[in-house]
Design an enzyme around this catalytic site. Structure first.
Site, PDB file in Angstrom:
ATOM      1  N   ASP A 259     -91.765  41.146  -8.182  1.00 44.28           N
ATOM      2  CA  ASP A 259     -92.029  40.841  -9.565  1.00 44.28           C
ATOM      3  C   ASP A 259     -93.744  40.361  -9.261  1.00 44.28           C
ATOM      4  O   ASP A 259     -94.257  39.642  -8.774  1.00 44.28           O
ATOM      5  CB  ASP A 259     -91.297  39.678 -10.061  1.00 44.28           C
ATOM      6  CG  ASP A 259     -91.808  39.468 -11.319  1.00 44.28           C
ATOM      7  OD1 ASP A 259     -91.725  39.995 -12.333  1.00 44.28           O
ATOM      8  OD2 ASP A 259     -92.338  38.247 -11.495  1.00 44.28           O
ATOM      9  N   GLU A 292     -93.663  45.578  -8.522  1.00 44.58           N
ATOM     10  CA  GLU A 292     -94.338  45.607  -9.953  1.00 44.58           C
ATOM     11  C   GLU A 292     -95.780  45.230  -9.671  1.00 44.58           C
ATOM     12  O   GLU A 292     -95.906  44.196  -9.221  1.00 44.58           O
ATOM     13  CB  GLU A 292     -93.637  44.693 -10.973  1.00 44.58           C
ATOM     14  CG  GLU A 292     -94.319  44.782 -12.235  1.00 44.58           C
ATOM     15  CD  GLU A 292     -93.862  43.265 -13.324  1.00 44.58           C
ATOM     16  OE1 GLU A 292     -94.336  43.637 -14.367  1.00 44.58           O
ATOM     17  OE2 GLU A 292     -93.276  42.391 -12.472  1.00 44.58           O
TER      18      GLU A 292
END
Length: 598
Positions: A259, A292
């Site tokens: 993330d 990401e």
């Protein structure tokens, strides 16, 4: 069986002689630091020269333990493998893996075969509930299940991005055995399972690290979540490297999605992480690492990572589908057809040029040399729905149903790796909202007010609306369940649409993706695109797409010819191809052609 304690060095680790080794990095611990084990006297601990404390103790799996700080506060192990209750409770000694794996030799699937399904485990009914859904997802054509974060978080409900104990699967979803059974069952259905992990911050409740490991954080770099994690510290680097390895070995996940790594300033650690993991898990196991990264760092995709979420392509497609042009969508609203062409041909739109939304700062690195499979293509995900005030889905936002169907056809047959967010496959109109379950009323109020302030700058979202969904309300969580309402006839039509496209992908596209390269793309007017790829076996894949409200004339050089050797792979409407042959591409339509190698 897990080979503990090597190569692990944090947590409660079983030793060959039956004892348990307790190891903690506590460089700023108060003098009264002690290990508290049920039924035993406190064991005083003193950090060594590197800040570690260690004690080897005779205790069995299932033993509860904590660490006592000088002021009398007892805290869980930051590398706890299992919690007794919540983030403030005791940690539990787990022992070596005793689950009877039914598919221990599962090697994983090639990345080129990936069709990812992102899902929130809690909304799916916990580990057991999601396991029961796997046969239907496998039949649809899903090959990778991606779990939103499951690391221990405060309360029974959370997105997962407020975790503070990154090694402990949250028991609100079920037991560790049920999680292993979920993964084992997926492997039996030839499905891989990936886990979303958060290495850029800790949640606001239950993070005790500053009390005994202050160097874990740095205060010279601001983040949206407070102090940044200090990856300059060798112990911090090792803590998260081992965490990645733990999920991949103890639970046999097939990959990780990291993330928001743009919030990790030490990019060399990301390279080090990929090298470490791949060195520990050699072939024939296939492990996939996905990022990401708002910075669009192509160099990381040359350094051990399989792919990155393609936010640029999402933002272009979202603008084309909805017309929204505020916030970060403003960077994508001019010449959307050309922007989409660049995303399809080269991966990212932003490859080093300045971004107006980011105050003119340059963003990204050149990405045209990367394979199309280096990019995960999605129309929706947890961020892009959940960070809207009302959690709106494209079924409510898209200008027309036909345009959304065309966009799905573009996504699922393109050479990039498709990701489907739970509920998309049956046209769910249930919102996906941001939700928490903080017990502290002050923290709950702060989160509620933070969301209100966040939306105040988006008048079209109604930021001043007093009825903004309360993240801490159980009703907000319940309203986010995409399986809550009956699908109806429309849901069946969407499911058939997805199934048809995924069957085509697995038959005609996925087997040829290795070695695929782009042959370029160009815009068709302001809202259309023409793109071509040379697939790995030499076949030619061609796309015509019109995401606008008007018929799009095709330049003569781009018109499909009656004598053309390409076969129709897919068209979104009965008139799309015939009108294209006549010189026009119908509104809200898409055409895929496939020419076999001669």
């Amino acid at each position: 069986m897990s080979a503990w304690p090597e190569p692990f060095s944090f947590g409660a680790l079983p030793l060959p002689d039956g004892r348990t080794r307790f190891r903690l990095w506590a460089p700023s611990a108060p003098p009264g630091l002690a290990l508290l084990i049920d039924g035993q006297a406190p064991i005083p601990l003193s950090p060594d020269a590197e800040g570690y404390v260690q004690a080897d103790v005779a205790c069995a799996p299932g033993t509860r333990y904590r660490y006592r700080l000088d002021e009398g506060l007892a805290v869980p192990d930051p590398a706890s493998r299992l919690q007794d209750g919540d983030v403030h409770g005791a940690s539990i000694v787990t022992g070596a893996d005793a689950y009877p794996w039914r598919h221990p030799s599962w090697p994983g699937r090639p990345w080129e075969e990936a069709v990812i399904y992102e899902v929130h485990v809690g909304l799916a009914g916990g580990y057991a509930g999601l396991e029961s859904r796997l046969p239907d997802l496998a039949a649809l054509g899903i090959t990778v299940i991606e779990l939103m974060p499951i690391a221990q978080f405060p309360g029974p409900r959370n997105w997962g991005y407020d975790g503070v104990l990154p090694y402990a699967p949250d028991t609100a979803y079920g037991s560790p055995q049920e999680l292993k059974r979920l993964i084992d069952t997926a492997h039996g259905l030839s499905m891989s399972v990936m886990l979303d992990v958060v290495y850029n911050h800790f949640g606001p409740d239950g993070n005790y690290l500053p009390s005994y490991a202050a160097p874990f954080f740095r205060h010279d770099i601001p983040t949206p979540w407070g102090a940044a994690i200090d990856f300059r510290q060798p112990a911090v680097r090792r803590f998260f490297q081992e965490n990645a390895l733990y999920w991949l070995t103890e639970y046999r996940f097939d990959g990780l999605r990291l993330d928001a790594v743009h919030a990790i300033p030490d990019h060399d650690w990301l390279v080090e992480l990929a090298t470490f993991v791949r060195g520990q898990i050699p072939a024939p196991r296939r492990i996939h690492l996905v990022l990401e990264n708002d910075d669009n760092r192509a160099s990381l995709l040359d350094a051990g990572y399989d792919a990155q979420w393609n936010d640029d392509a999402h933002h272009v497609l979202h603008h084309l589908l909805t017309g929204e042009a505020s916030g970060y969508y403003a960077d994508y609203a001019a010449r959307p057809g050309g922007n989409l062409a660049r995303c399809l041909a080269e991966g990212w739109l932003f490859q080093g040029q300045p971004s107006e939304y980011r105050h003119g700062l340059p963003r990204g690195e050149p990405s045209a040399h990367l394979a199309p499979t280096s990019f995960v293509l999605f129309l929706q995900n947890h961020d892009q729905i959940g960070n809207r005030m009302r959690g709106d889905r494209l079924t409510d936002l898209a200008a027309t149903r036909e345009r959304l169907r065309a966009a799905v056809a573009l996504q699922l047959l393109a050479p990039q790796i498709p990701l489907i967010f739970m509920g998309e496959e049956h046209g769910s109109q249930t919102p996906f909202l941001y939700f928490t379950s903080h017990a502290d009323p002050e923290l709950a109020a702060a989160v509620r007010e933070g969301r209100r302030k966040e939306f105040a700058s988006f008048p079209e979202f109604g930021g001043s609306d007093p009825n903004i969904p309360d993240p801490n309300s159980e009703a907000t969580y319940a309203a986010s369940n995409p399986w809550l309402k009956a699908r109806g006839a429309d849901g069946g039509e969407w499911l058939a649409w997805y199934g048809r496209l995924l069957r085509l992908r697995h038959h005609a596209i996925s087997p040829r993706l290795a070695g695929t390269r782009s042959l370029g793309a160009c815009s068709l007017g302001t809202h259309g695109v023409h793109a071509q790829w040379r697939l790995g076996d030499g076949a030619l894949l061609t796309l015509y797409a019109n995401m606008g409200a008007a018929t799009q004339p095709l330049p003569s050089a781009l018109k499909p010819r009656e004598t053309h050797r390409a076969a129709m792979l897919f068209q979104s409407g009965d008139e799309a191809f015939s009108e294209a042959c006549g010189g026009n591409l119908h509104r809200d339509s898409i055409i895929w052609l496939l020419e076999e190698r001669s």
